[in-house]
Design a protein around this motif. Structure first.
Motif, mmCIF file in Angstrom:
data_model
loop_
_atom_site.group_PDB
_atom_site.id
_atom_site.type_symbol
_atom_site.label_atom_id
_atom_site.label_comp_id
_atom_site.label_asym_id
_atom_site.label_seq_id
_atom_site.Cartn_x
_atom_site.Cartn_y
_atom_site.Cartn_z
ATOM 1 N N VAL A 1 0.834 -1.203 0.000
ATOM 2 C CA VAL A 1 0.000 0.000 0.000
ATOM 3 C C VAL A 1 0.867 1.251 0.000
ATOM 4 N N PHE A 2 1.895 1.253 0.839
ATOM 5 C CA PHE A 2 2.705 2.458 0.983
ATOM 6 C C PHE A 2 3.760 2.625 -0.104
ATOM 7 N N CYS A 3 4.105 1.544 -0.818
ATOM 8 C CA CYS A 3 5.182 1.656 -1.809
ATOM 9 C C CYS A 3 4.820 2.572 -2.965
ATOM 10 N N ILE A 4 3.529 2.739 -3.230
ATOM 11 C CA ILE A 4 3.173 3.622 -4.347
ATOM 12 C C ILE A 4 3.392 5.086 -4.000
ATOM 13 N N PHE A 5 3.527 5.384 -2.724
ATOM 14 C CA PHE A 5 3.771 6.764 -2.304
ATOM 15 C C PHE A 5 5.253 7.069 -2.118
ATOM 16 N N LEU A 6 6.116 6.023 -2.159
ATOM 17 C CA LEU A 6 7.551 6.228 -2.019
ATOM 18 C C LEU A 6 8.133 6.726 -3.331
ATOM 19 N N PRO A 7 9.148 7.583 -3.279
ATOM 20 C CA PRO A 7 9.790 8.025 -4.521
ATOM 21 C C PRO A 7 10.504 6.859 -5.199
ATOM 22 N N GLU A 8 10.644 6.951 -6.527
ATOM 23 C CA GLU A 8 11.218 5.850 -7.289
ATOM 24 C C GLU A 8 12.723 5.707 -7.111
ATOM 25 N N GLU A 9 13.429 6.796 -6.853
ATOM 26 C CA GLU A 9 14.882 6.702 -6.684
ATOM 27 C C GLU A 9 15.205 6.121 -5.301
ATOM 28 N N ASP A 10 16.399 5.545 -5.216
ATOM 29 C CA ASP A 10 16.843 4.970 -3.943
ATOM 30 C C ASP A 10 17.062 6.079 -2.932
ATOM 31 N N ALA B 1 -0.396 -3.223 -3.936
ATOM 32 C CA ALA B 1 0.020 -1.996 -4.630
ATOM 33 C C ALA B 1 -0.887 -1.749 -5.837
ATOM 34 N N CYS B 2 -1.199 -2.799 -6.599
ATOM 35 C CA CYS B 2 -2.099 -2.647 -7.750
ATOM 36 C C CYS B 2 -3.487 -2.218 -7.300
ATOM 37 N N ALA B 3 -3.972 -2.844 -6.226
ATOM 38 C CA ALA B 3 -5.293 -2.467 -5.695
ATOM 39 C C ALA B 3 -5.283 -1.022 -5.222
ATOM 40 N N MET B 4 -4.207 -0.609 -4.577
ATOM 41 C CA MET B 4 -4.112 0.766 -4.089
ATOM 42 C C MET B 4 -4.030 1.750 -5.247
ATOM 43 N N LEU B 5 -3.306 1.372 -6.311
ATOM 44 C CA LEU B 5 -3.249 2.228 -7.498
ATOM 45 C C LEU B 5 -4.634 2.376 -8.131
ATOM 46 N N TYR B 6 -5.359 1.283 -8.196
ATOM 47 C CA TYR B 6 -6.695 1.327 -8.766
ATOM 48 C C TYR B 6 -7.613 2.213 -7.930
ATOM 49 N N VAL B 7 -7.616 1.999 -6.616
ATOM 50 C CA VAL B 7 -8.455 2.796 -5.722
ATOM 51 C C VAL B 7 -7.986 4.250 -5.724
ATOM 52 N N GLY B 8 -6.684 4.466 -5.672
ATOM 53 C CA GLY B 8 -6.145 5.820 -5.687
ATOM 54 C C GLY B 8 -6.478 6.551 -6.966
ATOM 55 N N ASP B 9 -6.439 5.852 -8.089
ATOM 56 C CA ASP B 9 -6.800 6.460 -9.376
ATOM 57 C C ASP B 9 -8.299 6.779 -9.402
ATOM 58 N N GLY C 1 -8.831 9.774 -7.280
ATOM 59 C CA GLY C 1 -8.067 10.954 -7.684
ATOM 60 C C GLY C 1 -6.867 11.228 -6.795
ATOM 61 N N LEU C 2 -6.408 10.240 -6.012
ATOM 62 C CA LEU C 2 -5.249 10.422 -5.136
ATOM 63 C C LEU C 2 -3.930 10.202 -5.864
ATOM 64 N N VAL C 3 -3.965 9.374 -6.905
ATOM 65 C CA VAL C 3 -2.751 9.012 -7.636
ATOM 66 C C VAL C 3 -2.982 9.348 -9.101
ATOM 67 N N GLU C 4 -1.947 9.896 -9.716
ATOM 68 C CA GLU C 4 -2.044 10.238 -11.150
ATOM 69 C C GLU C 4 -1.486 9.128 -11.988
#
Length: 143
Positions: free
Chosen positions: A40-49, A129-137, A140-143
């Motif tokens: 759930v939280f990984c979609i909010f983390l930045p992509e770079e290390d 993460a996929c479920a969170m992306l779907y719900v977030g999309d 309107g929480l995730v672009e």
């Protein structure tokens, strides 16, 4: 029943009786639950290390080390200082060493089950993460 009296079943009242297998199962369930939370939280983390990746992975390391210590108690083994250091600093190397040191040839089965557990944890994290992306999309929480 003897002489009309009921005999109660024996109850283990030893203070030393600890169900280590249940403790190890509990740690595995916590790992699976944390994988769902991490997904759930990984979609909010930045992509770079960054150091946040280490912080997010730290509970997995701590639960893995906790599993090793519980396993050592179950098998009446002691984890030495060097092995503790290797488990903390190089868990990927230290875990198989610990398993083969304590389980011998049966360690292959344990490592196979551990590999399966890691695959299930990855699948759980990916699906949440996929479920969170779907719900977030949808919200309107995730672009």
């Amino acid at each position: 029943m003897t002489d009309g009296q009921l005999v109660s079943p024996e109850i283990n009242t030893e203070p030393d009786a600890v169900d280590y297998a249940a403790k190890k199962r509990h740690i595995i369930l916590m790992l699976l639950a944390y994988s769902a939370i991490l997904g759930v939280f990984c979609i909010f983390l930045p992509e770079e290390d960054n150091p946040l990746d280490f912080v997010a992975g730290l509970p997995i390391l701590l639960m893995g080390i906790s599993w090793c210590f519980t396993d050592a108690k179950q098998h009446d083994r002691r984890i030495g200082k060097l092995m503790k250091l290797v488990l903390v600093l190089f868990f990927i190397v230290g875990f198989p060493l610990y398993i083969f040191q304590t389980h011998g040839i049966r360690g292959f089965k344990t490592l196979a089950l551990t590999t399966f557990l890691v695959a299930v944890m990855a699948a759980i994290a990916f699906s949440t993460a996929c479920a969170m992306l779907y719900v977030g999309d949808a919200l309107g929480l995730v672009e």
